[in-house]
Write a protein that holds these residues in place. Structure first.
Motif, PDB file in Angstrom:
ATOM      1  N   ASN A 188      22.020  88.232 -47.570  1.00  0.00           N
ATOM      2  CA  ASN A 188      21.315  89.436 -48.000  1.00  0.00           C
ATOM      3  C   ASN A 188      22.171  90.682 -47.826  1.00  0.00           C
ATOM      4  O   ASN A 188      22.124  91.598 -48.654  1.00  0.00           O
ATOM      5  CB  ASN A 188      20.010  89.596 -47.218  1.00  0.00           C
ATOM      6  N   THR A 189      22.957  90.713 -46.749  1.00  0.00           N
ATOM      7  CA  THR A 189      23.847  91.866 -46.545  1.00  0.00           C
ATOM      8  C   THR A 189      24.867  91.958 -47.682  1.00  0.00           C
ATOM      9  O   THR A 189      25.133  93.046 -48.209  1.00  0.00           O
ATOM     10  CB  THR A 189      24.569  91.746 -45.192  1.00  0.00           C
ATOM     11  N   ILE A 190      25.434  90.815 -48.074  1.00  0.00           N
ATOM     12  CA  ILE A 190      26.392  90.818 -49.190  1.00  0.00           C
ATOM     13  C   ILE A 190      25.707  91.229 -50.480  1.00  0.00           C
ATOM     14  O   ILE A 190      26.244  92.028 -51.262  1.00  0.00           O
ATOM     15  CB  ILE A 190      27.045  89.428 -49.323  1.00  0.00           C
ATOM     16  N   ALA A 191      24.486  90.703 -50.720  1.00  0.00           N
ATOM     17  CA  ALA A 191      23.762  91.052 -51.949  1.00  0.00           C
ATOM     18  C   ALA A 191      23.444  92.538 -51.994  1.00  0.00           C
ATOM     19  O   ALA A 191      23.575  93.185 -53.045  1.00  0.00           O
ATOM     20  CB  ALA A 191      22.486  90.225 -52.046  1.00  0.00           C
ATOM     21  N   GLN A 192      23.013  93.114 -50.876  1.00  0.00           N
ATOM     22  CA  GLN A 192      22.720  94.549 -50.840  1.00  0.00           C
ATOM     23  C   GLN A 192      23.986  95.372 -51.063  1.00  0.00           C
ATOM     24  O   GLN A 192      23.956  96.415 -51.730  1.00  0.00           O
ATOM     25  CB  GLN A 192      22.074  94.910 -49.505  1.00  0.00           C
ATOM     26  N   ALA A 193      25.100  94.910 -50.501  1.00  0.00           N
ATOM     27  CA  ALA A 193      26.363  95.621 -50.697  1.00  0.00           C
ATOM     28  C   ALA A 193      26.758  95.616 -52.174  1.00  0.00           C
ATOM     29  O   ALA A 193      27.214  96.635 -52.713  1.00  0.00           O
ATOM     30  CB  ALA A 193      27.467  94.982 -49.856  1.00  0.00           C
ATOM     31  N   VAL A 194      26.591  94.469 -52.844  1.00  0.00           N
ATOM     32  CA  VAL A 194      26.909  94.390 -54.271  1.00  0.00           C
ATOM     33  C   VAL A 194      26.003  95.326 -55.063  1.00  0.00           C
ATOM     34  O   VAL A 194      26.451  96.053 -55.959  1.00  0.00           O
ATOM     35  CB  VAL A 194      26.762  92.939 -54.767  1.00  0.00           C
ATOM     36  N   GLU A 195      24.727  95.317 -54.726  1.00  0.00           N
ATOM     37  CA  GLU A 195      23.765  96.160 -55.441  1.00  0.00           C
ATOM     38  C   GLU A 195      24.100  97.641 -55.294  1.00  0.00           C
ATOM     39  O   GLU A 195      23.898  98.434 -56.206  1.00  0.00           O
ATOM     40  CB  GLU A 195      22.360  95.882 -54.914  1.00  0.00           C
ATOM     41  N   GLN A 196      24.633  98.020 -54.133  1.00  0.00           N
ATOM     42  CA  GLN A 196      24.964  99.426 -53.883  1.00  0.00           C
ATOM     43  C   GLN A 196      26.417  99.759 -54.218  1.00  0.00           C
ATOM     44  O   GLN A 196      26.910 100.811 -53.851  1.00  0.00           O
ATOM     45  CB  GLN A 196      24.669  99.764 -52.419  1.00  0.00           C
ATOM     46  N   ARG A 197      27.123  98.848 -54.902  1.00  0.00           N
ATOM     47  CA  ARG A 197      28.484  99.049 -55.386  1.00  0.00           C
ATOM     48  C   ARG A 197      29.485  99.226 -54.237  1.00  0.00           C
ATOM     49  O   ARG A 197      30.468  99.956 -54.351  1.00  0.00           O
ATOM     50  CB  ARG A 197      28.561 100.271 -56.318  1.00  0.00           C
ATOM     51  N   ALA A 198      29.249  98.568 -53.116  1.00  0.00           N
ATOM     52  CA  ALA A 198      30.149  98.679 -51.973  1.00  0.00           C
ATOM     53  C   ALA A 198      31.407  97.854 -52.213  1.00  0.00           C
ATOM     54  O   ALA A 198      31.369  96.797 -52.836  1.00  0.00           O
ATOM     55  CB  ALA A 198      29.454  98.230 -50.699  1.00  0.00           C
ATOM     56  N   SER A 199      32.514  98.324 -51.682  1.00  0.00           N
ATOM     57  CA  SER A 199      33.771  97.579 -51.769  1.00  0.00           C
ATOM     58  C   SER A 199      34.055  96.802 -50.494  1.00  0.00           C
ATOM     59  O   SER A 199      34.796  95.819 -50.521  1.00  0.00           O
ATOM     60  CB  SER A 199      34.936  98.538 -52.043  1.00  0.00           C
ATOM     61  N   ASP A 200      33.481  97.236 -49.366  1.00  0.00           N
ATOM     62  CA  ASP A 200      33.719  96.589 -48.077  1.00  0.00           C
ATOM     63  C   ASP A 200      32.441  96.598 -47.251  1.00  0.00           C
ATOM     64  O   ASP A 200      31.613  97.521 -47.365  1.00  0.00           O
ATOM     65  CB  ASP A 200      34.814  97.322 -47.294  1.00  0.00           C
ATOM     66  N   ILE A 201      32.300  95.570 -46.409  1.00  0.00           N
ATOM     67  CA  ILE A 201      31.206  95.499 -45.439  1.00  0.00           C
ATOM     68  C   ILE A 201      31.844  95.430 -44.050  1.00  0.00           C
ATOM     69  O   ILE A 201      32.719  94.603 -43.803  1.00  0.00           O
ATOM     70  CB  ILE A 201      30.322  94.256 -45.657  1.00  0.00           C
ATOM     71  N   HIS A 202      31.388  96.296 -43.138  1.00  0.00           N
ATOM     72  CA  HIS A 202      31.918  96.333 -41.779  1.00  0.00           C
ATOM     73  C   HIS A 202      30.826  95.892 -40.791  1.00  0.00           C
ATOM     74  O   HIS A 202      29.743  96.479 -40.764  1.00  0.00           O
ATOM     75  CB  HIS A 202      32.373  97.749 -41.419  1.00  0.00           C
ATOM     76  N   PHE A 203      31.125  94.860 -40.014  1.00  0.00           N
ATOM     77  CA  PHE A 203      30.259  94.442 -38.916  1.00  0.00           C
ATOM     78  C   PHE A 203      30.946  94.892 -37.629  1.00  0.00           C
ATOM     79  O   PHE A 203      31.981  94.338 -37.244  1.00  0.00           O
ATOM     80  CB  PHE A 203      30.075  92.918 -38.912  1.00  0.00           C
ATOM     81  N   GLU A 204      30.358  95.892 -36.951  1.00  0.00           N
ATOM     82  CA  GLU A 204      31.045  96.555 -35.853  1.00  0.00           C
ATOM     83  C   GLU A 204      30.248  96.410 -34.562  1.00  0.00           C
ATOM     84  O   GLU A 204      29.203  97.055 -34.390  1.00  0.00           O
ATOM     85  CB  GLU A 204      31.257  98.031 -36.178  1.00  0.00           C
ATOM     86  N   PRO A 205      30.711  95.563 -33.615  1.00  0.00           N
ATOM     87  CA  PRO A 205      29.985  95.393 -32.350  1.00  0.00           C
ATOM     88  C   PRO A 205      30.109  96.622 -31.463  1.00  0.00           C
ATOM     89  O   PRO A 205      31.160  97.258 -31.395  1.00  0.00           O
ATOM     90  CB  PRO A 205      30.663  94.172 -31.728  1.00  0.00           C
ATOM     91  N   GLU A 206      29.014  96.934 -30.796  1.00  0.00           N
ATOM     92  CA  GLU A 206      28.976  98.043 -29.848  1.00  0.00           C
ATOM     93  C   GLU A 206      28.482  97.511 -28.506  1.00  0.00           C
ATOM     94  O   GLU A 206      28.241  96.309 -28.357  1.00  0.00           O
ATOM     95  CB  GLU A 206      28.058  99.149 -30.385  1.00  0.00           C
TER      96      GLU A 206
END
Length: 567
Positions: A188-206
């Motif tokens: 779903n994260t990848i699908a939402q990124a595609v829908e919003q025209r994103a070029s990169d997805i960052h998963f950043e642990p805190e």
């Protein structure tokens, strides 16, 4: 709104089926629905969820359509969650936390004594009947919920560190990575990124959680905050599908995989980098099916376009495109190759990776891990009788020397160099150890570029005034390029651009043809400032001037140009 019994729901729903409505709205193809129906017959499940799993549809699109279809609100869009700081206890006589965790259902009481029930599928007969049995006659507000919201809420209710506790066990990590909620979260994260025209997805642990951020039009936007105990499973899922070692968390790793999301087929490059709070995971999304790239589509001004087209017709020499990572250099080279591909020339490329597939061109993938470096590939390419050669990047002296020799022996060589401006390419090649005459002689043209965001045409507003110093810089640009009145505009923000004020990107450029004067200056050890002064005396525009010219025309804003180039 109270949801009626399942029988009454079916009677109350529109006669048009969900699949037909999705096709009518242009969200899926008929073939996608047919594939999902076939899977439904074999495995069961809801049609919409199967379309999401097949990558034909994003969950956001499904929920929006179901909201219209069932006349139900959507969590986080129409209905807000309670405060995250407190757990969400079920109302008296309601379902226990364990039951909500097991079935992915959220239940909480409202001040007016009604009860809100959020779940992925309110038409699930078991969930529906259980809720009615437990809550009796209490008014119920049914809400559609995205998987990410359910997962985040369930993790807070659960309050356990299951993923962290199993972190050292490879088998447990693999089991976590294959659990349906984690698979759905990543998909779903990848699908939402595609829908919003994103070029990169960052998963950043805190320290106490992890953030999911999307790079859209070159800018990072926070999209979701997740609990820390989900991160090990998410990281393991990405590593598993991209071919990384899921047990290795001390060393950087790279991988890649193919996926289908939002109706698009993607090549996805994954990178894992160890950090203080865990591994930073970044996914680069590369659509497999992209329209042809042509020089006139890149946003060049007429004089720049004419120069690039002329360089693509050269019989020999080197054309260098410069700029930082992510500035669109590869796209420009592909467009130049397309212009050079007239059908009567042999064109070969060596790239890492091959991002576009171009018809009529032989493209080679570099594999440094097995010894196929740019330099080694270039040696072999020159034995293939090429007319035009593209080298993805000149990184070292060996590659630079072979490229120069190719240019001096009758080949047109196109390549990139990482520099801040076009004329710094000379300095970069000399720093690699090349002689000045070898650097100056074969180079035909230098180009530098950046990407700036385009103003959203739906919401951009005209500006009546512009800072005097900006107007002064634009007034120095050729009057022929400034035909007509100024059209300064400012970013506002609307639903079409996700309230950023910008939608899409365009290039800003500086192009310098290398003539005899510039060659003599390079061989005479002229400084970078002296080279810039020589180029300016010939009337060539800098990146800043080209960007401000586009802002003057209302295509972007002066603030955006200064953000990209610095003040």
């Amino acid at each position: 709104m109270n949801l009626p019994t399942p029988l009454r729901v079916e009677q109350a729903m529109p006669q048009q089926r969900l699949g037909e409505r999705l096709i009518e709205k242009g969200l899926v193809q008929a073939a996608d629905v047919a594939s999902a129906l076939d899977a439904q017959q074999r495995m069961g499940g809801r049609l919409g969820q199967l379309l999401v799993r097949l990558g034909a549809l994003s969950e956001d699109q499904l929920l929006a359509t179901l909201s219209e279809h069932l006349q139900l609100p959507v969590l986080q869009r129409d209905v807000s969650l309670p405060e995250e700081a407190t757990p969400w206890p079920a109302p008296d006589n309601g379902p226990a936390a364990d039951w909500m965790i097991d079935h992915g259902v959220l239940v909480w009481a409202q001040p007016d004594a009604s009860v809100t029930v959020a779940c992925r599928d309110p038409l699930d007969p078991f969930v529906f009947e259980t809720i009615l049995f437990m809550l009796g006659d209490r008014p119920i507000q049914w809400v559609l919920a995205p998987s990410s919201a359910i997962d985040a809420a369930v993790a807070r209710i659960e309050g356990a560190a299951r993923a962290a506790g199993a972190g050292d066990d490879t088998r447990s990590l693999r089991e976590l990575a294959e659990e349906a909620p984690i698979v759905e979260l990543v998909n779903n994260t990848i699908a939402q990124a595609v829908e919003q025209r994103a070029s990169d997805i960052h998963f950043e642990p805190e320290e106490f959680g992890f953030a999911i951020r999307l790079r859209i039009d070159g800018v990072l936007y926070a999209r979701q905050q997740m609990p820390k105990d989900r991160f090990a499973a998410v990281a393991s899922r990405i590593k598993l599908v991209s071919g990384m070692d899921i047990a290795e968390r001390r060393l950087p790793q790279d991988g890649r995989f193919s996926a289908r999301a939002g109706g698009q087929s993607l090549d996805i490059r994954a990178s894992a980098l160890p950090g203080v709070h865990g591994e930073s995971i970044v996914l680069r999304l590369l659509p497999k099916e992209r329209g042809g790239v042509a020089l006139p589509q890149l946003g060049m001004e007429p004089d720049h376009l004419a120069l690039m087209q002329a360089w693509s017709r050269e019989a020999h020499g080197i054309v260098l495109v410069t700029g930082p990572t992510g500035s669109g250099k590869s796209t420009t080279l592909y467009a130049t190759l397309a212009a050079a591909n007239r059908g009567d020339r042999k064109i070969i490329t060596v790239e890492d990776p091959v991002e576009f597939r171009l018809p009529g061109i032989t493209q080679t993938q570099a594999h440094p891990e097995i010894g196929l470096t740019f330099a080694e590939a270039l040696r072999s390419i020159l034995r293939q009788d090429p007319d035009v050669v593209m080298v993805g990047e000149i990184r070292d002296r060996e590659t630079a020397e072979i490229a120069i020799q190719a240019a001096l022996t009758g080949h047109l060589v196109l390549s990139t160099v990482h520099t801040n401006d076009a004329l710094s390419a000379f300095t970069r090649l000399i720093d690699m150890g090349l002689e000045r005459f070898l650097v100056a002689t074969p180079v035909k043209g230098l180009q530098a570029q950046r990407l700036v965001r385009r103003l959203c045409d739906h919401c951009a507003e005209p500006m009546t005034t512009m800072p005097r110093e900006v107007e002064a810089q634009v007034s120095e640009i050729s009057a022929a390029l400034r035909a007509g009145p100024a059209r300064w505009r400012r970013a506002v923000g609307c639903a079409a651009c996700h309230h950023t004020g910008y939608r899409g990107r365009m290039g800003i450029y500086e192009l310098f043809p290398v003539d005899d004067d510039l060659r003599q200056a390079v061989m005479a050890n002229a400084s970078h400032r002296e080279l810039l002064e020589l180029a300016a005396s010939k009337g060539w525009r800098s990146l800043r001037e080209d960007g401000l010219l586009k802002a003057w025309r209302g295509l972007t804003t002066a603030d955006e140009v200064l953000r990209v180039l610095g003040t």
